[in-house]
Design a protein around this motif. Structure first.
Motif, short mmCIF file in Angstrom:
data_model
loop_
_atom_site.label_atom_id
_atom_site.label_comp_id
_atom_site.label_asym_id
_atom_site.label_seq_id
_atom_site.Cartn_x
_atom_site.Cartn_y
_atom_site.Cartn_z
N ILE A 283 31.85 43.16 50.99
CA ILE A 283 33.39 43.47 51.12
C ILE A 283 33.07 44.98 51.45
O ILE A 283 32.84 45.53 50.91
CB ILE A 283 34.14 43.22 50.45
CG1 ILE A 283 34.31 41.44 49.89
CG2 ILE A 283 35.59 43.30 49.94
CD1 ILE A 283 35.34 40.70 49.03
N HIS B 102 29.13 38.03 52.84
CA HIS B 102 30.00 38.08 51.76
C HIS B 102 30.30 39.74 51.91
O HIS B 102 31.09 39.79 50.75
CB HIS B 102 29.32 37.13 51.00
CG HIS B 102 29.80 36.04 51.66
ND1 HIS B 102 29.63 34.65 50.14
CD2 HIS B 102 30.35 35.35 52.52
CE1 HIS B 102 30.32 34.09 51.09
NE2 HIS B 102 29.91 33.95 52.32
N GLN C 297 45.61 36.06 48.75
CA GLN C 297 46.98 36.42 48.26
C GLN C 297 46.32 36.14 46.68
O GLN C 297 45.33 35.45 46.25
CB GLN C 297 47.67 35.36 48.11
CG GLN C 297 49.29 36.04 47.54
CD GLN C 297 50.12 35.28 47.57
OE1 GLN C 297 49.89 34.01 48.08
NE2 GLN C 297 51.21 35.45 46.94
N MET D 178 30.44 33.95 43.62
CA MET D 178 31.81 33.93 43.94
C MET D 178 32.11 35.45 44.42
O MET D 178 31.28 36.18 43.71
CB MET D 178 32.68 33.60 42.49
CG MET D 178 33.89 33.73 42.32
SD MET D 178 35.28 33.28 40.53
CE MET D 178 33.48 32.10 39.51
N LEU D 179 33.05 35.81 44.79
CA LEU D 179 33.78 37.16 45.32
C LEU D 179 33.96 37.80 44.40
O LEU D 179 34.79 37.37 43.10
CB LEU D 179 34.32 36.99 46.78
CG LEU D 179 34.00 36.29 47.76
CD1 LEU D 179 34.71 36.58 49.34
CD2 LEU D 179 33.09 36.48 48.70
N TYR D 180 34.34 39.17 44.05
CA TYR D 180 34.56 40.26 43.25
C TYR D 180 34.70 41.06 44.23
O TYR D 180 34.91 41.93 45.39
CB TYR D 180 33.14 40.71 43.27
CG TYR D 180 33.51 41.31 41.68
CD1 TYR D 180 34.44 41.17 40.76
CD2 TYR D 180 33.32 42.69 41.51
CE1 TYR D 180 34.79 41.23 39.83
CE2 TYR D 180 33.33 43.13 40.02
CZ TYR D 180 34.46 42.55 38.94
OH TYR D 180 34.73 43.07 37.76
N SER E 159 38.08 38.67 40.23
CA SER E 159 36.59 37.75 40.62
C SER E 159 37.90 36.97 41.90
O SER E 159 38.76 36.59 41.96
CB SER E 159 36.36 36.83 39.78
OG SER E 159 35.42 37.01 39.23
N GLN E 160 36.74 36.18 42.63
CA GLN E 160 37.69 34.90 43.63
C GLN E 160 38.61 34.13 43.19
O GLN E 160 39.56 33.63 44.00
CB GLN E 160 35.94 34.91 44.87
CG GLN E 160 37.14 33.92 45.83
CD GLN E 160 35.66 33.34 46.13
OE1 GLN E 160 34.66 32.94 46.03
NE2 GLN E 160 35.59 32.13 46.90
N ASN E 161 38.03 33.70 42.20
CA ASN E 161 39.23 32.83 41.80
C ASN E 161 40.42 32.85 41.08
O ASN E 161 41.81 31.90 41.07
CB ASN E 161 38.35 31.77 40.27
CG ASN E 161 38.32 32.63 39.70
OD1 ASN E 161 38.30 33.99 39.59
ND2 ASN E 161 37.85 31.87 38.13
N ILE F 216 46.62 35.46 43.89
CA ILE F 216 47.75 34.55 43.68
C ILE F 216 48.02 34.67 42.10
O ILE F 216 49.52 33.57 41.60
CB ILE F 216 47.42 33.48 44.01
CG1 ILE F 216 48.84 31.65 44.65
CG2 ILE F 216 45.88 32.92 43.23
CD1 ILE F 216 48.35 31.28 45.17
#
Ligand SMILES: [Zn+2]
Lengths: 89, 998
Positions: free
Chosen positions: A78, A76, A58, A1-3, A13-15, A60
């Motif tokens: 960043i 991946h 976004q 999962m991206l940070y 976190s990406q979520n 979100i």
């Protein structure tokens, strides 16, 4: 999962984010004559780069701001993140 | 039965606590601290299963996570779980387990016939056999394979266990609590870093529990205990046993599965069964150790053949002898350590060493203990079917090609050591470019991609002294960078025996005239001969060889087989191992139960349930609810024995004749505020918005940039710079994001703010010819006449002391209003409407009646605005401005969208006026045309028209504009229906829209 470093909130976190596609695409101005080719390039044609890619996310489930993320699509990694209105040099 | 193979002393089990358990129906005893494997071995049970393909007898091969054989079906507290490794399952009172892969029993296994039908199941057998004749597949091949294969049975019952997820952040995450994990954790913790130390086994210490070493004048085991005890007292340290880090993901996110309750007879109240940890670490230290690799020889899968390190672990940790006449077969010094332990416990081992003349401190110790050592000797084949009885051994030439005379010696177990394979899975998962280390014949981590460092034997470092030095240094350096503290810790002295170079030897040649199976992958039954076939048939890439032969594809993921497989391929191909390369390591490192991955998000917890403020009223009044997105909405209000059909017809009819009330709270609501609000709406919607006066509502359609309809709804101008936008229930979140996208990125110069107000307002739609009379009684002081509150008008009022917003809008096509009050007053509003409405024969109506009303009026909804239609398709082209620009306008010029025969909404009535048309049915010209029958359109929504008392449907039909009056067929192969239909206008009722304006 991206940070992802949200420029408004910090590392999250990406979520908490949703993906928004290529950030380098510019919408043609309103009321301007646009050729089929120009319009297709805006709506459909994407490069699907392997490597460094400027993209929109976004935040979100956070500040709800759209941000720009410079990410390597194969590793991946960043590199930088920007606010929506920040110019990317 | 007595524990005949348990020695009378030693080990780390609690001999004061006896536990009873059952295996394959038979009762045994073990001790607290045993695994199922150690307890079975203590009872002399070596036969635990059958192999996957040939159904050969299977025993124990390892003592932990690397175990390829001893997979059992576990029964615990009325539940059952497959695919449990007996070597990992801790014993508890009353444990029950059964063998898998055995039919009808482990001792008599019909599948073993496969062993004699080897020709039937060579490499690639999945692809080659069972292909012909086709009709045999379902009746014979598949049932046979299903019955004979598999790793247990999944319970079909609801899983009552609870699984939790946890998110954690730390400076250093350390995988493995062996010497390197403990050292680095200790150094980092002393520098004040936040540390998580994870150990997959119940006991901390890793190899220190079994090795004969001294650290700081204590035994390795005592030193480990001291360090753990101190770490546990530190507030900045989390120490977790029974916790396997199984996946290394992007940006230093690792996932760990903690077995909270598996070692207990029953999960404690309010405890989870397992807990999944998502850990974001600044630095990761991988000290996952190494796994001993086997040497390949004939019948090397016979029960009783096992890793020498496992034999040592059973002895030192559990006090269990895996045999009383052990044969140790080694190519390095590790085998001697096992032999020495046997000897110290009164058992005489024989050591076969493939090396000619090795010299080291360990070998000297073995010699001093008078252990029988045979140099340049190998095991050619194990003999015995369900258990090793003898071994065929022979001397071997220096070039390892020629065997001497075969001798047969008696033994009851063969402990094998083919040197050590670093456990590089996590490093590899993180993206580390691994490299082959010639001295140890194995891959080790190379260049890191993420913030990870691999230490100790996982990094190919097998000297304890070096491991401690590098691990203390790494823990200290990495933590110093983060905390800026430097508490120089003194590294303790290490006493260990030096070992000598291992022999680069991994496979014993077949003796002349013998055709023993020599297994590489023990769980998937992949033998040397299978790899040879694959290569002979032209497979070259190691990834292809893996898939063709299934080498390394079982649940153990080739932990003991990968390197030997690579050695074989490289030898046949005349390449070096690094050129062959290893297959990709992917998470999970070891199987993780689905329950743990799912966590708490099951059943009603899988998504939030949203209820309107009037929900309890609906419940009390016999509402039958339906899921509408995340909302629960009344579908209909049941009276007596009414069916859905009867109730919805009654409710819809009452709207058309009297007045009905519907809970519309779920509609998305967005407040649009600011001096440029009108300009934003004008760009977002297809119609004109600049001239909408205050106190008026307007219906609008918004498109995506590709011209497809995104959503529709009414927006009302509440005051000069304040608009109240409504969206469909389903699109509410997307529309908000859509507006934010344009405001933040495309037109940041627009001075507008948008915010969701969906939860702030409770809404009730009042619809029907008597709705005005009802409204007047609800708001006696307002002028709600057709002049006072015309169609699409808006006003604010006082509802018995509660502030209300009144919109004259209609979805049902009747004279209708929508009343909104603040959510907290929703129930009050609803009760007042019902109370006052009694005089007008009011009835509440649900979503089913709502659909009926909108369908027969030809109003579009989600089933027409399905992400594939443009305004024209929905007969909404009248709302598309020709003058101004808006989102998606340019796309409407695409030729497909302007084609003369473009699809368009129509009404559909069955010719018999009786048969309801299933939604999704295709419209075709000729019901008997050969397949594929050209599809002209599809039925998007169906209802029973209460106006005409016959079925009515909406459809999106090619050239719909010119199809009115045509006769077609609606076909639903799913429902096996062919219905002759007539195409009519989509505006079936009140086509001029007079009622809403009346
Ligand atoms: Zn943010």
């Amino acid at each position: 999962m991206l940070y992802i470093n949200c420029p408004h909130c910090g590392m999250r976190s990406q979520n908490e984010f949703s993906y928004g596609g290529d950030a380098s695409v510019k919408r043609p101005e309103l009321n301007k004559e646009v050729s089929d080719q120009e319009w297709d390039d805006f709506v459909y044609n994407r490069k699907s780069l392997r490597g460094k890619h400027l993209e929109l996310w976004q935040h979100i489930s956070g500040c709800r701001q759209w941000i720009k993320v410079e990410r390597d699509t194969s590793t991946h990694e960043i590199f930088r993140t920007f606010k929506a209105n920040e110019e990317v040099a | 039965m007595s524990q005949a193979f348990r020695i009378g002393y030693g080990g780390l089990v609690n001999r004061d606590k006896k536990l009873s358990f059952k295996f394959n129906g038979k009762s045994y005893f073990g001790y607290e601290g045993d695994t199922l494997a150690s307890a079975l071995l203590a009872n002399g049970v070596h036969l635990v299963g059958r192999s996957f393909k040939y159904h050969r007898p299977r025993g124990f091969f390892g003592a932990g996570v690397d175990e390829p054989y001893a997979i059992v079906q576990l029964y615990r507290n009325g539940e059952t779980e497959p695919n449990i490794k007996a070597t990992e399952q801790e014993l508890f009172e009353g444990l029950e387990a059964k063998s898998v892969n055995c039919w009808p029993s482990v001792n008599f296994d019909i599948g073993a016939i496969n062993n004699f039908l080897k020709i039937f199941l060579p490499a690639g057998f999945y692809y080659k056999t069972f292909m012909w004749p086709k009709s045999f597949w379902y009746r014979i091949y598949e049932p046979f394979i299903r019955k004979a294969a598999g790793l247990g049975v999944v319970s079909t019952k609801h899983d009552n266990e609870r699984y939790e997820h946890k998110y954690e952040y730390c400076d250093l995450l350390i995988a493995g609590s062996g010497p390197s994990g403990l050292s680095s954790a200790y150094a980092a913790a002393k520098n004040g870093a936040s540390v998580i130390l994870a150990e997959d086994k119940p006991r901390f210490g890793g190899s220190l529990l079994t090795s004969d070493v001294n650290i700081g004048n204590q035994s390795g085991k005592d030193w480990a205990e001291g360090i753990i005890a101190e770490l546990k007292t530190m507030p900045n340290v989390v120490v977790k046993n029974r916790s396997q880090i199984f996946g290394y993901y992007d940006h230093n996110m690792l996932v760990m599965s903690e077995k909270v309750s598996d070692h207990l007879p029953k999960t404690k109240k309010y405890h989870p069964n397992k807990r999944l940890w998502y850990i974001r670490a600044k630095e990761v230290l991988i000290s996952s150790g190494s796994i001993e690799r086997p040497i390949v020889f004939g019948n090397n899968d016979t029960p009783g053949v096992m890793l020498s390190s496992a034999a040592k672990e059973y002895l030192k940790v559990y006090g269990v002898l895996v045999g009383k006449k052990p044969l140790v077969f080694t190519n390095n010094d590790s085998g001697y350590e096992t032999a020495i332990e046997f000897k110290k416990h009164g058992v005489d081992p024989i050591v076969l060493d493939s090396r000619k003349n090795p010299k080291s401190e360990i070998i000297d110790e073995a010699k001093n203990l008078a252990i029988n050592i045979k140099n340049s000797y190998v095991v050619v084949a194990a003999q015995g079917y369900k258990k090793v009885k003898r071994a065929d051994i022979a001397s071997i030439s220096d070039d390892k090609k020629q065997l001497g005379k075969i001798e047969s010696i008696n033994c009851d177990c063969i402990c094998v050591s083919g040197f050590w394979t670093p456990t590089i899975h996590l490093a590899s998962q993180s993206g580390n470019k691994t490299k082959f280390k010639e001295e140890i014949d194995a891959f080790v981590p190379g260049v890191s991609k993420q913030n990870e460092t691999t230490l100790g034997s996982a990094n190919g470092v097998f000297s304890l002294d070096e491991t401690l030095k590098t691990s203390f240094a790494a823990g200290s350096e990495l933590s110093k960078k983060i905390t800026k503290n430097d508490n120089n810790i003194a590294i303790p002295n290490v006493v260990e025996k030096k070992s000598s170079q291992h022999d680069k030897f991994w496979c014993v040649p077949l003796p002349k005239g013998k055709n023993y199976k020599r297994f590489l992958d023990f769980q998937n039954d992949v033998a040397v001969s299978d790899i040879e076939i694959a290569l002979r048939e032209g497979y070259r890439s190691i990834e292809h060889v893996k898939r063709y032969t299934t080498l390394g594809m079982a649940t153990d993921q080739g932990k003991t087989s990968n390197l030997n497989g690579l050695q074989l391929v490289s030898e046949i191909e005349n390449k070096v191992v690094p050129a062959v390369g290893h297959t990709t390591f992917r998470p999970p490192y070891t199987p993780v139960s689905i329950g743990a991955i799912v966590g708490r998000e099951v059943g009603k917890h899988s998504k939030p349930t949203r209820k309107s403020p009037m929900h309890s009223w609906h419940e009390k009044n016999n509402a039958v609810f339906v899921d509408a997105g995340v909302w629960l909405r009344p579908r209909f209000y049941k009276r007596g024995n009414e069916t859905l059909f009867e109730a919805s017809k009654r409710e819809a009819k009452n709207v058309r004749t009297n007045v009905g009330v519907c809970d519309v709270t779920t509609l998305g609501k967005i407040d649009v505020k600011g001096p440029d609000a009108a300009e934003l709406l004008n760009r977002v919607y297809t119609n004109a918005w600049l001239k909408l006066p205050v106190g008026k509502a307007r219906y609008g359609v918004m498109l995506r940039e590709d011209g497809i309809v995104m959503d529709d709804g009414t927006t009302t101008r509440i005051s000069e710079n304040h608009y109240h936008m409504t969206t469909t229930t389903a699109q509410a979140a997307n529309v908000l994001s859509h507006l934010e996208y344009y405001l933040q990125l495309v037109w940041p110069d627009l001075n507008v703010n948008v915010v969701s107000t969906t939860e702030q307002w409770a809404g009730a739609a009042i619809a029907g010819p008597k709705s005005r009379d009802l409204l007047q009684k609800l708001f006696p002081n307002l002028n709600v006449s057709n002049e006072g509150l015309p169609f699409m008008g808006y006003m604010e009022g006082d509802l018995f002391g509660v502030k209300a917003r009144i919109f004259r809008i209609s979805f049902s096509g009747e004279l209708a209003y929508e009343v909104n009050v603040e959510s907290d007053n929703g129930n009050f509003m609803w009760e007042k409407i019902m109370e006052v409405g009694e005089d007008f024969e009011i009835q509440p109506y649900g979503t089913e009646a709502l659909s009926t009303l909108r369908i027969e009026m030809g109003h579009v909804a989600g089933s027409e605005l399905d992400g594939r239609t443009i305004p024209y398709d929905n007969a909404l082209e009248g709302l598309v401005s020709k003058k101004k620009d808006f989102i998606g306008k340019r796309s409407l010029l695409r030729s497909a969208f302007t084609a003369e025969d473009r699809q368009r909404i129509v009404g559909v009535v069955p010719l018999d006026k009786k048969t309801s048309i299933p939604e999704g049915s295709h419209l075709v010209k000729d019901a008997k045309a050969p397949l594929p029958n050209p599809k002209l359109g599809h039925i998007s929504a169906s209802c029973w028209s209460v106006e005409y008392d016959n079925p009515f449907s909406l459809a999106i039909l090619k050239n719909g504009k010119n199809m009115i009056g045509e006769k077609l067929f609606a076909m639903s192969p799913l429902k096996n229906k062919v219905i002759p239909v007539e195409i009519v206008s989509s505006h079936y009722v009140d086509p001029k829209g007079e009622r809403v304006r009346s």
